[in-house]
Design an enzyme around this catalytic site. Structure first.
Site, PDB file in Angstrom:
ATOM      1  N   HIS A  44      40.427  42.539  44.066  1.00 18.63           N
ATOM      2  CA  HIS A  44      39.518  41.412  44.264  1.00 18.63           C
ATOM      3  C   HIS A  44      39.093  41.380  45.729  1.00 18.63           C
ATOM      4  O   HIS A  44      39.909  41.128  46.612  1.00 18.63           O
ATOM      5  CB  HIS A  44      40.259  40.123  43.875  1.00 18.63           C
ATOM      6  CG  HIS A  44      39.403  38.898  43.896  1.00 18.63           C
ATOM      7  ND1 HIS A  44      39.850  37.683  43.420  1.00 18.63           N
ATOM      8  CD2 HIS A  44      38.134  38.670  44.326  1.00 18.63           C
ATOM      9  CE1 HIS A  44      38.891  36.780  43.553  1.00 18.63           C
ATOM     10  NE2 HIS A  44      37.841  37.346  44.113  1.00 18.63           N
ATOM     11  N   ARG A  50      40.956  37.860  52.468  1.00 19.31           N
ATOM     12  CA  ARG A  50      42.346  37.521  52.788  1.00 19.31           C
ATOM     13  C   ARG A  50      43.331  38.640  52.437  1.00 19.31           C
ATOM     14  O   ARG A  50      44.412  38.700  52.986  1.00 19.31           O
ATOM     15  CB  ARG A  50      42.767  36.224  52.102  1.00 19.31           C
ATOM     16  CG  ARG A  50      42.933  36.346  50.608  1.00 19.31           C
ATOM     17  CD  ARG A  50      43.604  35.130  50.016  1.00 19.31           C
ATOM     18  NE  ARG A  50      42.715  33.989  49.963  1.00 19.31           N
ATOM     19  CZ  ARG A  50      42.825  33.030  49.043  1.00 19.31           C
ATOM     20  NH1 ARG A  50      43.799  33.079  48.163  1.00 19.31           N
ATOM     21  NH2 ARG A  50      41.987  32.019  49.017  1.00 19.31           N
ATOM     22  N   THR A 102      42.920  33.036  41.655  1.00 21.37           N
ATOM     23  CA  THR A 102      41.787  32.593  40.839  1.00 21.37           C
ATOM     24  C   THR A 102      42.297  31.553  39.845  1.00 21.37           C
ATOM     25  O   THR A 102      43.042  31.883  38.932  1.00 21.37           O
ATOM     26  CB  THR A 102      41.176  33.799  40.088  1.00 21.37           C
ATOM     27  OG1 THR A 102      40.963  34.839  41.033  1.00 21.37           O
ATOM     28  CG2 THR A 102      39.860  33.415  39.440  1.00 21.37           C
TER      29      THR A 102
HETATM   30  N1  PXP Z   1      42.499  39.033  36.198  1.00 25.12           N
HETATM   31  C1  PXP Z   1      41.792  38.338  37.111  1.00 25.12           C
HETATM   32  C2  PXP Z   1      40.338  38.128  36.847  1.00 25.12           C
HETATM   33  C3  PXP Z   1      42.375  37.831  38.284  1.00 25.12           C
HETATM   34  O1  PXP Z   1      41.638  37.123  39.161  1.00 25.12           O
HETATM   35  C4  PXP Z   1      43.724  38.114  38.529  1.00 25.12           C
HETATM   36  C5  PXP Z   1      44.357  37.661  39.812  1.00 25.12           C
HETATM   37  O2  PXP Z   1      43.730  38.247  40.899  1.00 25.12           O
HETATM   38  C6  PXP Z   1      44.440  38.858  37.571  1.00 25.12           C
HETATM   39  C7  PXP Z   1      43.808  39.289  36.411  1.00 25.12           C
HETATM   40  C8  PXP Z   1      45.879  39.195  37.757  1.00 25.12           C
HETATM   41  O3  PXP Z   1      46.623  38.027  37.798  1.00 25.12           O
HETATM   42  P1  PXP Z   1      48.129  38.079  38.275  1.00 25.12           P
HETATM   43  O4  PXP Z   1      48.128  38.541  39.683  1.00 25.12           O
HETATM   44  O5  PXP Z   1      48.590  36.672  38.116  1.00 25.12           O
HETATM   45  O6  PXP Z   1      48.832  39.033  37.362  1.00 25.12           O
END
Ligand code: PXP
Length: 247
Positions: A44, A50, A102
């Site tokens: 991301h 960040r 997010t």
């Molecule tokens: N999918 C999306 C669209 C996300 O924004 C994120 C977190 O950046 C994830 C999946 C993965 O989430 P986690 O880090 O909680 O496993």
């Protein structure tokens, strides 16, 4: 049908940025994830940079041998970057500067003209460069959002599993049912259904068992577990778990 694992490497960059060092390298981390069974790498590029930096995206686009799933806000700046980098997938997400992660799904229903335009721009890059850009939206498990995403021409949606992950007992069961029903609905209208957020070794099995889910994107728990067992094992464990859940 197979289920694919996308590993989100943002938090390798989070550790690096905490000290402004050159280590740990999210590029090296991503390559190790691929070696350990990741089917794609998610990152991301946030407006405030960040964790992931522009140079990480550029280097990874050259070096990944699976596919890059670039999560981004649907801003003009990010669309320009995506058009230049040409990741295989773009996951459009809402973004607030003050959020820890997010926090919810993209509200596509309230901005159909804008999202239609964004998807058209990303698809246009695809046509020009024969890359494989998929504009992917990240929706709350709600029918109106799925219909809106479909209306905008989005081929893939990712269901936000954050609420499911954060709850327990009856509340979690109810959220699971909501995700299950909406996955069935989205699949029935021809959308590819992915899911992610807050998934761990403890809560992923039942989500992975949903036959409509094609790809799970998991980050924080994999990197956190890597502190104790190493990144290679951490990726292998969750990949084995989701593969077994499907068979
Ligand atoms: N999918 C999306 C669209 C996300 O924004 C994120 C977190 O950046 C994830 C999946 C993965 O989430 P986690 O880090 O909680 O496993």
């Amino acid at each position: 049908m197979s289920i694919y694992l996308g590993v989100n490497i943002d938090h390798i960059a989070t550790i690096r940025q905490a000290r402004n060092t050159k280590y740990p390298s999210p590029v090296d981390g991503a390559l190790l994830c691929e070696k350990s069974g990741a089917d794609s790498i998610t990152l991301h590029l946030r407006e405030d940079r960040r964790h992931i930096q522009d140079s990480d995206v550029e280097i990874l686009r050259e070096q990944l041998s699976t596919k890059m799933n670039l999560e981004m806000a649907s801003t003009d700046e990010m669309i320009a970057i995506a058009s230049k980098i040409r990741p295989q997938d773009c996951c459009l997400v809402p973004e607030k500067r003050e959020e820890l992660t997010t926090e919810g799904g993209l509200d596509v229903a309230s901005q159909i003209p804008r999202m239609t335009d964004v998807c058209a721009q990303l698809k246009a890059s695809n046509i020009v460069v024969s890359s494989r850009i998929v504009a992917m939206s990240f929706c709350e498990p709600r029918k109106d959002q799925i219909d809106a995403a479909n209306q905008c021409g989005v081929p893939v949606i990712e269901l936000h599993t954050g609420h499911y992950a954060d709850t327990t007992g009856d509340e979690q069961k109810a959220e699971f049912e909501r995700i299950k029903n909406i996955a069935t609905y989205a699949h029935s209208i021809g959308l590819q259904v992915n899911a992610g957020h807050g998934l761990t070794m403890g809560n992923t099995r039942s989500i992975a068992q949903l036959p409509e889910i094609v790809e799970l994107n998991i980050g924080h728990s994999i990197i956190a577990r890597a502190v104790f067992v190493g990144l290679e094992q951490s990726v292998k464990e969750i990949k084995t778990l989701i593969t077994k859940a499907r068979t």
